[in-house]
Enzyme design. Sequence first.
Site, short mmCIF file in Angstrom:
data_model
loop_
_atom_site.label_atom_id
_atom_site.label_comp_id
_atom_site.label_asym_id
_atom_site.label_seq_id
_atom_site.Cartn_x
_atom_site.Cartn_y
_atom_site.Cartn_z
N LYS A 30 0.87 -1.11 -0.05
CA LYS A 30 0.11 -0.03 0.18
C LYS A 30 0.81 1.22 0.06
O LYS A 30 0.72 2.21 -0.70
CB LYS A 30 -0.88 0.07 1.20
CG LYS A 30 -1.70 -1.01 1.51
CD LYS A 30 -2.64 -1.02 2.57
CE LYS A 30 -2.04 -1.16 3.93
NZ LYS A 30 -1.26 -2.46 4.28
N ARG A 105 -10.18 0.67 8.32
CA ARG A 105 -9.73 -0.85 8.66
C ARG A 105 -10.75 -1.66 9.35
O ARG A 105 -10.55 -2.86 9.59
CB ARG A 105 -8.46 -0.52 9.56
CG ARG A 105 -7.01 -1.13 8.96
CD ARG A 105 -6.12 -0.66 9.94
NE ARG A 105 -4.85 -1.61 9.79
CZ ARG A 105 -3.65 -1.06 9.08
NH1 ARG A 105 -3.70 0.26 8.40
NH2 ARG A 105 -2.60 -1.66 9.18
N ARG A 149 11.68 -5.50 4.90
CA ARG A 149 11.54 -3.97 4.72
C ARG A 149 12.47 -3.30 5.82
O ARG A 149 12.85 -3.49 6.75
CB ARG A 149 10.14 -3.64 5.30
CG ARG A 149 9.79 -2.12 5.09
CD ARG A 149 8.50 -1.94 5.13
NE ARG A 149 7.74 -2.25 6.36
CZ ARG A 149 6.47 -2.27 6.33
NH1 ARG A 149 5.71 -1.64 5.29
NH2 ARG A 149 6.10 -2.82 7.54
N ARG A 182 11.19 -1.60 11.20
CA ARG A 182 10.04 -1.11 11.87
C ARG A 182 9.90 -1.89 13.02
O ARG A 182 10.02 -3.12 13.24
CB ARG A 182 8.73 -1.06 11.01
CG ARG A 182 8.06 0.39 11.04
CD ARG A 182 7.01 0.50 9.86
NE ARG A 182 5.84 -0.43 10.18
CZ ARG A 182 4.87 -0.38 9.62
NH1 ARG A 182 4.76 0.15 8.39
NH2 ARG A 182 3.72 -1.09 10.06
N ARG A 193 -0.73 -8.82 13.32
CA ARG A 193 -1.27 -7.88 12.34
C ARG A 193 -1.87 -8.54 11.52
O ARG A 193 -3.05 -8.08 10.80
CB ARG A 193 -0.03 -7.16 11.77
CG ARG A 193 0.61 -6.07 12.91
CD ARG A 193 1.98 -5.76 12.45
NE ARG A 193 2.03 -4.97 11.30
CZ ARG A 193 3.08 -4.84 10.41
NH1 ARG A 193 4.18 -5.32 10.79
NH2 ARG A 193 3.16 -4.17 9.26
P1 AP5 Z 1 5.01 -1.55 1.77
O1 AP5 Z 1 4.55 -0.76 0.67
O2 AP5 Z 1 5.46 -0.96 2.94
O3 AP5 Z 1 3.69 -2.56 2.28
P2 AP5 Z 1 2.26 -1.81 3.16
O4 AP5 Z 1 1.17 -2.56 2.62
O5 AP5 Z 1 2.31 -0.25 3.17
O6 AP5 Z 1 2.74 -2.37 4.58
P3 AP5 Z 1 2.45 -1.77 6.16
O7 AP5 Z 1 3.21 -2.82 7.02
O8 AP5 Z 1 2.96 -0.58 6.02
O9 AP5 Z 1 0.96 -2.01 6.47
P4 AP5 Z 1 0.31 -2.12 7.62
O10 AP5 Z 1 -0.96 -1.82 7.30
O11 AP5 Z 1 0.58 -3.19 8.51
O12 AP5 Z 1 1.08 -1.08 8.63
P5 AP5 Z 1 0.50 0.29 8.91
O13 AP5 Z 1 1.60 1.26 9.22
O14 AP5 Z 1 -0.57 1.02 8.20
O15 AP5 Z 1 5.52 -2.97 1.36
C1 AP5 Z 1 6.23 -3.96 2.26
C2 AP5 Z 1 7.59 -4.55 1.84
O16 AP5 Z 1 7.35 -5.18 0.52
C3 AP5 Z 1 8.44 -3.33 1.62
O17 AP5 Z 1 9.93 -3.67 1.74
C4 AP5 Z 1 8.52 -3.12 -0.15
O18 AP5 Z 1 9.79 -2.82 -0.60
C5 AP5 Z 1 8.26 -4.39 -0.43
N1 AP5 Z 1 7.33 -4.56 -1.64
C6 AP5 Z 1 6.30 -3.83 -2.05
N2 AP5 Z 1 5.68 -4.01 -2.95
C7 AP5 Z 1 6.38 -5.32 -3.70
C8 AP5 Z 1 6.34 -5.96 -4.78
N3 AP5 Z 1 5.24 -5.65 -5.59
N4 AP5 Z 1 7.33 -7.02 -5.05
C9 AP5 Z 1 8.34 -7.08 -4.03
N5 AP5 Z 1 8.26 -6.57 -2.90
C10 AP5 Z 1 7.53 -5.36 -2.58
O19 AP5 Z 1 -0.08 0.03 10.64
C11 AP5 Z 1 0.43 -0.22 11.46
C12 AP5 Z 1 -0.08 -0.21 12.81
O20 AP5 Z 1 -0.99 1.06 13.17
C13 AP5 Z 1 -1.43 -1.21 13.04
O21 AP5 Z 1 -0.89 -2.59 13.20
C14 AP5 Z 1 -2.38 -0.70 13.66
O22 AP5 Z 1 -1.84 -0.78 14.98
C15 AP5 Z 1 -2.43 0.97 13.44
N6 AP5 Z 1 -3.16 1.28 12.70
C16 AP5 Z 1 -2.76 2.01 11.40
N7 AP5 Z 1 -4.31 2.19 10.81
C17 AP5 Z 1 -4.82 1.72 11.68
C18 AP5 Z 1 -6.46 1.94 11.44
N8 AP5 Z 1 -7.18 2.52 10.36
N9 AP5 Z 1 -7.14 1.65 12.45
C19 AP5 Z 1 -6.56 1.12 13.69
N10 AP5 Z 1 -5.28 0.91 13.66
C20 AP5 Z 1 -4.36 1.51 12.75
#
Ligand code: AP5
Length: 241
Positions: A30, A105, A149, A182, A193
């Site tokens: 994402k 979410r 990552r 992270r 997660r």
């Molecule tokens: P990346 O693009 O970083 O993936 P992502 O989908 O953004 O993953 P996140 O870990 O950021 O998502 P998340 O939803 O768990 O975390 P968030 O910060 O939102 O890519 C991942 C890796 O893959 C990278 O190394 C990249 O280079 C590689 N990659 C990407 N595309 C690729 C491809 N095509 N081929 C190969 N490699 C590839 O949330 C963190 C925490 O915050 C949650 O656990 C929760 O506690 C809280 N939180 C956030 N939002 C909410 C909400 N709305 N409600 C409640 N709690 C929330």
Amino acid sequence: MNAQAASSLDTFTSVNAGPIIMMGAPGAGKGTQSKAIVERYGIPQISTGDLLRDNVVRGTELGQKAKAIMDRGDLVPDPLMFEMMTVRLKGEDCCRGFILDGFPRTVAQAQWLDNLLKDKFFDKVCSIPPVVVSISVDYNGLLQRLTGRRSCPTCGRIYNVHFQPPKVSGVCDADGSALQLRRDDTEEVIKERLHAYEAMTLPVKEYFRAAGRLVEIDGDRPVDQVTRDVLRAIDRHGNRL
Ligand code: AP5
């Protein structure tokens, strides 16, 4: 603009792009894909994870409440998310549209967002209804992506030691900062997660599917191929293709 003229290199930095919702499991890409959308449309990426982590670093009241929850891999309670998002979405930079990376979410968050978008403040942005882009990647692929990552704390660029390594190990290509892992990218927390995603966020996908707004993209391909399909889906939605 016709279908032949639009390419992944074109930019649309003066059009109303509307709300773009990026969905997918942790590690689906994402954040990576949101950065390509920012370049094309010049609208902000609103990553709820980044906003929460920033609150944790600054030690705000929200950050203090969210820290332990995020460290466990659970979701931060909806009322706290609503408070944070109400403020962020009123930012002037959202006037042509915005990318929601990690929100909604829960079904309650999706309903809250739908109500907010009906609000007068968003009249212009919402002349284009939200498009929901859902990226799918298989379980083992997600584990490998998250444990590999590394991110730049200065410019936010995302790398992967397996798939997209920096030129010099551990150092950002763009600004030379030391790359960071992270705190929630450990195998134990990743499992929590992914569990939270299946229990709380998969129903959101069904909510948007039932509303006819969901575009599904196969994320198990190289980044540029996924980007091409993501941009195409958004262009098609906004009638730019
Ligand atoms: P990346 O693009 O970083 O993936 P992502 O989908 O953004 O993953 P996140 O870990 O950021 O998502 P998340 O939803 O768990 O975390 P968030 O910060 O939102 O890519 C991942 C890796 O893959 C990278 O190394 C990249 O280079 C590689 N990659 C990407 N595309 C690729 C491809 N095509 N081929 C190969 N490699 C590839 O949330 C963190 C925490 O915050 C949650 O656990 C929760 O506690 C809280 N939180 C956030 N939002 C909410 C909400 N709305 N409600 C409640 N709690 C929330």
